[in-house]
Design an enzyme around this catalytic site. Structure first.
Site, PDB file in Angstrom:
ATOM      1  N   HIS A 181       0.820  -1.129  -0.009  1.00 27.75           N
ATOM      2  CA  HIS A 181       0.012   0.046  -0.078  1.00 27.75           C
ATOM      3  C   HIS A 181       0.961   1.230   0.116  1.00 27.75           C
ATOM      4  O   HIS A 181       1.740   1.095   0.751  1.00 27.75           O
ATOM      5  CB  HIS A 181      -0.919  -0.103   1.343  1.00 27.75           C
ATOM      6  CG  HIS A 181      -2.143  -0.908   1.368  1.00 27.75           C
ATOM      7  ND1 HIS A 181      -2.479  -1.506   2.518  1.00 27.75           N
ATOM      8  CD2 HIS A 181      -2.890  -0.933   0.355  1.00 27.75           C
ATOM      9  CE1 HIS A 181      -3.575  -2.116   2.286  1.00 27.75           C
ATOM     10  NE2 HIS A 181      -3.783  -1.878   1.035  1.00 27.75           N
ATOM     11  N   CYS A 277      -2.196   3.379   9.085  1.00 29.56           N
ATOM     12  CA  CYS A 277      -2.945   2.397   8.530  1.00 29.56           C
ATOM     13  C   CYS A 277      -4.232   2.136   9.525  1.00 29.56           C
ATOM     14  O   CYS A 277      -5.354   1.680   9.281  1.00 29.56           O
ATOM     15  CB  CYS A 277      -2.331   0.954   8.424  1.00 29.56           C
ATOM     16  SG  CYS A 277      -0.985   0.804   7.245  1.00 29.56           S
TER      17      CYS A 277
HETATM   18  N1  ARG Z   1      -2.897  -7.084   6.887  1.00 27.64           N
HETATM   19  C1  ARG Z   1      -3.599  -5.968   6.366  1.00 27.64           C
HETATM   20  C2  ARG Z   1      -3.497  -6.062   4.600  1.00 27.64           C
HETATM   21  O1  ARG Z   1      -2.540  -6.657   4.121  1.00 27.64           O
HETATM   22  C3  ARG Z   1      -2.553  -4.766   6.608  1.00 27.64           C
HETATM   23  C4  ARG Z   1      -3.196  -3.400   5.967  1.00 27.64           C
HETATM   24  C5  ARG Z   1      -2.516  -2.286   6.315  1.00 27.64           C
HETATM   25  N2  ARG Z   1      -3.253  -0.945   6.004  1.00 27.64           N
HETATM   26  C6  ARG Z   1      -2.545  -0.036   5.470  1.00 27.64           C
HETATM   27  N3  ARG Z   1      -3.504   1.013   5.006  1.00 27.64           N
HETATM   28  N4  ARG Z   1      -1.276  -0.080   4.688  1.00 27.64           N
HETATM   29  O2  ARG Z   1      -4.404  -5.698   3.856  1.00 27.64           O
END
Ligand code: ARG
Length: 298
Positions: A181, A277
Site C-alpha cells: 500500500h 493504517c
Molecule cells: N494485513 C493488512 C493487509 O494486508 C494490513 C493493511 C495495512 N493497511 C494499510 N493502510 N497499509 O491488507
C-alpha cells in the site's frame, strides 16, 4: 455561538479481533502468530490503546467501527474509504479475506452520514479495486491525492477519484511487495514535506515525486526506517506519531519543526500495518472547500 470543532476527526477500530490468520502480504506469518497468539493479541490492545490515547490527548475526536470476529484486518481503517470534503468513496478490496470487511465499513459510513459528519457516501464502479486511503493519500500542500497502484489498487481508479472529488490524482506505481500500500512508504506532512522510501516506487514514480516535491521538502528514508514502517505516520498539527524510527529520521523530521511521538505498534507490524493504517482522517478539506468555508465565515 458556534460549536467547538475538534482539531481533527478520525475513524478507528479497536483490535478486539485483531490477529494474523492469513497471509496477503509478505509481513504476515499466521504460523508465527499462532505460536504466541495470546501474547501478540494482548500487545496489540496495549499498543492500540496508547496510540488512541495519544491522538485524543492532541485534541482528536475518534469514531469507532465496531470490531467483528473473523475480520482481523478491520482495524486498518485507512483502507475503509477515500475521504475528502465530507464525501467518502468506499473501498473495494483485492483479496477475498478483506472483501468481507466491505459491508461493515459501508454500515459505519452510512452511520457517519446519518450523524451529519459526512454528506455523501459512494461506491466504486464494478471491477475497480481501490483500498481506500491506504493507496490514496491526501497532500494538503499540493492539493492533490498521491495514489499507489500495481499491488492492491488498480491504476483505473485514478479518473474515478478525480471525478468524484474534483481534484488531481498523481498515480505512482508501487514496485516492492513489502510496500504493497502506498501509505507504507509515503507520508506528506502538513507543511509540504514528504517522507518516503524511494525504492518502494518505480523509476518513473520516483521522478514524479522529485518533480513535484522540491529537494528541501523531501525526506527520503532508507530501508532501516522503511522496514519499521516509519513513513506510516499520523500527524496532527505539528506532531508526528509513528511506531519507531532511526535517530537520523527523527532528527530530519524535527529539523523541519515537528515533534515526534514514538508509540510502538509492533504487533501490527506483523500484519504489515502501522500508525497511519490504523486511522482514517474524516475531516480533510481541499483548498476549494477551505476557501468556501472562509468566505462563508467572512
Ligand atoms: N494485513 C493488512 C493487509 O494486508 C494490513 C493493511 C495495512 N493497511 C494499510 N493502510 N497499509 O491488507
Amino acid at each position: 455561538m458556534t460549536h467547538s470543532q475538534p482539531k481533527a476527526r478520525f475513524l478507528m477500530c479497536a483490535p478486539e479481533h485483531f490477529a494474523v490468520t492469513y497471509a496477503i502480504n509478505p509481513w504476515m506469518d499466521p504460523k508465527r502468530w499462532a505460536r504466541d497468539d495470546r501474547k501478540f493479541a494482548a500487545a496489540s490492545r496495549k499498543e492500540w490503546d496508547r496510540l488512541h490515547r495519544a491522538m485524543q490527548d492532541l485534541g482528536a475526536e475518534i469514531d469507532l467501527v465496531p470490531a467483528v470476529p473473523g475480520l482481523p484486518d478491520l482495524v486498518f481503517t485507512a483502507n475503509a474509504a477515500v475521504v475528502l470534503d465530507g464525501k467518502a468513496l468506499l473501498a473495494r478490496f483485492r483479496h477475498a479475506e478483506r472483501q468481507a470487511e466491505e459491508p461493515h465499513y459501508e454500515a459505519a459510513f452510512s452511520a457517519l452520514k446519518d450523524r451529519g459528519l459526512l454528506t455523501a457516501v459512494s461506491k466504486l464502479p464494478e471491477g475497480i479495486v481501490l483500498e481506500g486511503a491506504g493507496d490514496c493519500v491526501w497532500d494538503p500542500t499540493r492539493n492533490h491525492f498521491w495514489m499507489g497502484y500495481g499491488q492492491r489498487s488498480d491504476a483505473g481508479a485514478r479518473p474515478i477519484v478525480e471525478r468524484e472529488f474534483g481534484v488531481d490524482v498523481v498515480a505512482l506505481e508501487l514496485a516492492d511487495a513489502r510496500f504493497y500500500h502506498m501509505d507504507t512508504a509515503m507520508r506528506p506532512l502538513p507543511r509540504g514535506e514528504v517522507i518516503y522510501y524511494p525504492n518502494a516506487f518505480t523509476a518513473a514514480g520516483r521522478s514524479e515525486i522529485r518533480r513535484r516535491v522540491p529537494a528541501e521538502k523531501r525526506i527520503e528514508i532508507k530501508f532501516d526506517d522503511a522496514r519499521l514502517l516509519a513513513a506510516n505516520a499520523v500527524s496532527i498539527d505539528d506532531t508526528v506519531m509513528l511506531s519507531g524510527c532511526s535517530d537520523v529520521l527523527r532528527a530530519a523530521i524535527e529539523r523541519h519543526g515537528y515533534r515526534i511521538i514514538a508509540t510502538p505498534l509492533n504487533a501490527f507490524l506483523r500484519s504489515g500495518g502501522s500508525a497511519f493504517c490504523l486511522t482514517l482522517r474524516l475531516d480533510i478539506r481541499s483548498a476549494r472547500m477551505r476557501d468556501a468555508v472562509k468566505n462563508a465565515a467572512a
